[in-house]
Enzyme design. Structure first.
Site, PDB file in Angstrom:
ATOM      1  N   TYR A   1      55.242  -1.841 -28.257  1.00 33.86           N
ATOM      2  CA  TYR A   1      56.735  -1.663 -27.942  1.00 33.86           C
ATOM      3  C   TYR A   1      57.206  -0.387 -27.976  1.00 33.86           C
ATOM      4  O   TYR A   1      58.364  -0.450 -27.421  1.00 33.86           O
ATOM      5  CB  TYR A   1      57.607  -3.004 -28.416  1.00 33.86           C
ATOM      6  CG  TYR A   1      58.128  -3.976 -27.378  1.00 33.86           C
ATOM      7  CD1 TYR A   1      57.180  -4.908 -27.143  1.00 33.86           C
ATOM      8  CD2 TYR A   1      59.396  -3.778 -26.890  1.00 33.86           C
ATOM      9  CE1 TYR A   1      57.769  -6.258 -26.222  1.00 33.86           C
ATOM     10  CE2 TYR A   1      59.862  -4.838 -26.125  1.00 33.86           C
ATOM     11  CZ  TYR A   1      58.945  -5.863 -25.646  1.00 33.86           C
ATOM     12  OH  TYR A   1      59.298  -6.965 -24.833  1.00 33.86           O
TER      13      TYR A   1
ATOM     14  N   LYS B   1      46.291 -10.740 -34.937  1.00 34.50           N
ATOM     15  CA  LYS B   1      45.055 -10.809 -34.147  1.00 34.50           C
ATOM     16  C   LYS B   1      44.366  -9.985 -35.002  1.00 34.50           C
ATOM     17  O   LYS B   1      43.570  -9.140 -34.318  1.00 34.50           O
ATOM     18  CB  LYS B   1      45.457 -10.425 -32.758  1.00 34.50           C
ATOM     19  CG  LYS B   1      44.037 -10.597 -31.863  1.00 34.50           C
ATOM     20  CD  LYS B   1      43.812 -11.789 -31.295  1.00 34.50           C
ATOM     21  CE  LYS B   1      42.511 -12.255 -30.643  1.00 34.50           C
ATOM     22  NZ  LYS B   1      42.239 -13.617 -30.109  1.00 34.50           N
TER      23      LYS B   1
ATOM     24  N   ASP C   1      46.679 -16.680 -30.759  1.00 35.85           N
ATOM     25  CA  ASP C   1      46.406 -17.633 -29.611  1.00 35.85           C
ATOM     26  C   ASP C   1      46.115 -18.844 -30.150  1.00 35.85           C
ATOM     27  O   ASP C   1      46.751 -19.982 -29.678  1.00 35.85           O
ATOM     28  CB  ASP C   1      44.988 -17.211 -29.132  1.00 35.85           C
ATOM     29  CG  ASP C   1      43.949 -16.707 -29.923  1.00 35.85           C
ATOM     30  OD1 ASP C   1      44.221 -16.314 -31.189  1.00 35.85           O
ATOM     31  OD2 ASP C   1      42.860 -16.604 -29.775  1.00 35.85           O
TER      32      ASP C   1
ATOM     33  N   ASP D   1      57.825 -11.157 -28.995  1.00 33.57           N
ATOM     34  CA  ASP D   1      58.668 -11.198 -27.736  1.00 33.57           C
ATOM     35  C   ASP D   1      57.962 -12.421 -26.681  1.00 33.57           C
ATOM     36  O   ASP D   1      58.564 -13.261 -26.296  1.00 33.57           O
ATOM     37  CB  ASP D   1      58.120  -9.887 -26.937  1.00 33.57           C
ATOM     38  CG  ASP D   1      58.799  -9.874 -25.393  1.00 33.57           C
ATOM     39  OD1 ASP D   1      60.066 -10.174 -25.407  1.00 33.57           O
ATOM     40  OD2 ASP D   1      58.156  -9.522 -24.757  1.00 33.57           O
TER      41      ASP D   1
END
Ligand code: NAI
Length: 336
Positions: A125, A172, A205, A229
């Site tokens: 971002y 992740k 995930d 987000d």
């Protein structure tokens, strides 16, 4: 007590409609501050030659509190996000998004009561991108120990203050071993300072799958900016959609910009059918931030009653307009 001053940024699209409705409800509940109103985004360019006027930033810095409607960000071209610019300029590093079921709001799940804490200043971002050669773009994902420590401390402090049981760090780090690895390791170090709050971590995930299967098992979620987000909108979908989920952007020294999670909804703008609940709940967060708990509670009681009465906007399956929905809440508040 002197009248507080609050910055008001109605925004564009459905922003002015839902903002008008919320300001009326706040007044009915006895919160009638001096509003310093500013345009931002494309609207502000005509007036101030910039999307984010310095006078707006000065106003928020001075008042410490702002209520904000959504602002359009052009896709793929045009000016950069005013929303991101505002968060950067005021160092609003923490994005807090409580997600819970409201009465009579149709949703896939019941018993959802979770809180998203999203890092608000870095990650992809940061928008640092460049063309390496034609056809190849590099987008930089920035993760720092300093920003992660700050947001993790915010999440655990929040959990402790609100008697939350668990913080889940979402990452992740199996793939982005350095960037997300730093986020995870840093957040775990902060967690060690809060033995009374349980800490777990989940790969993003798998966290998404868990959220759409057992959202009631989640408590506080701590995420870097981009995952935050995306997962925020997923969570909005668990409890009835974007029309009913609030957020707060918080910085050091009590600075807070309170806004809905949703955008400008160009498909329904100007038709007086937007649901003002998300911005109203954001305003309730603002009142709690200002320690106006009694006014916040009056609004929540009236909102619950009106939702239960079925007088709701089309996104919730009703036929109410933005205006008539706000009228109904004001009436309930005034009836006490
Ligand atoms: P959106 O949130 O504006 O709309 C998505 C869908 O949800 C639309 O079908 C819309 O009608 C519906 N919806 C949203 N809010 C609603 C409400 N209060 N009541 C009833 N239905 C509602 O998302 P979209 O279309 O992706 O974005 C539109 C614009 O908003 C873009 O320019 C985007 O950059 C901007 N945006 C601004 C935000 C902000 O200012 N914080 C946040 C998200 C998007």
């Amino acid at each position: 007590m002197s009248r507080p001053t609050v910055t008001l940024i109605p925004g564009d699209g459905i922003g002015p409609e839902v903002t008008r409705a919320v300001v009326r409800v706040l007044k009915a509940a006895g919160f009638d501050p001096e509003w310093e109103t500013f345009s931002a985004g494309a609207e502000a360019v005509a007036e101030h030659g910039t999307t984010l006027p310095p006078s707006l930033l000065d106003s928020v810095a001075r008042n410490k509190v702002a209520l904000k409607g959504p602002i359009t960000t052009p896709v793929g071209k045009g000016f950069t996000s005013v929303n991101v610019g505002l968060r950067k300029a005021l160092d609003l590093y923490a994005n807090l998004r409580p997600v819970w079921n409201l009465p009579s709001v149709p949703s896939r799940f019941s018993g959802v009561d979770l809180v998203i804490v999203r890092e608000n200043t870095e990650d992809l971002y940061a928008g640092l991108e460049h063309v390496v050669v034609p056809g190849v773009v590099e987008s930089l994902k920035i993760i720092t120990e300093k920003a992660t420590t700050r947001i993790a401390a915010f999440a655990f402090e929040y959990a402790r203050r609100h008697q939350r049981k668990k913080v889940t760090i979402v990452h992740k780090a199996n793939i982005m071993k350095l960037g997300d690895g730093l986020f995870l390791d840093t957040a775990r170090k902060v967690a060690a300072r809060y033995p009374e709050v349980a800490c777990e971590d989940r790969i993003v995930d798998a966290a998404c799958m868990h959220l759409v299967m057992h959202p009631e098992r989640m408590d506080v979620l701590l995420l870097p900016n981009l995952y935050g987000d995306i997962v925020s909108d997923l969570c909005a979908g668990l409890v009835g959609g974007l029309g009913v989920v609030p957020s707060a952007n918080l910085g050091e020294g009590g600075v807070g910009v309170f806004e809905a999670v949703h955008g400008t909804a160009p498909d329904i703008a100007g038709r007086d059918i937007a649901n003002p609940t998300a911005l109203l709940l954001s305003a309730v967060l603002m009142l709690q931030h200002l320690q106006e708990d009694e006014k916040a509670a009056r609004i929540m009681t009236a909102l619950r009653e009106v939702l239960e009465s079925g007088h709701v906007t089309p996104d919730l399956g009703g036929t109410a307009t933005t205006t008539s929905f706000a009228d109904a809440i004001c009436r309930r508040i005034e009836q006490g």
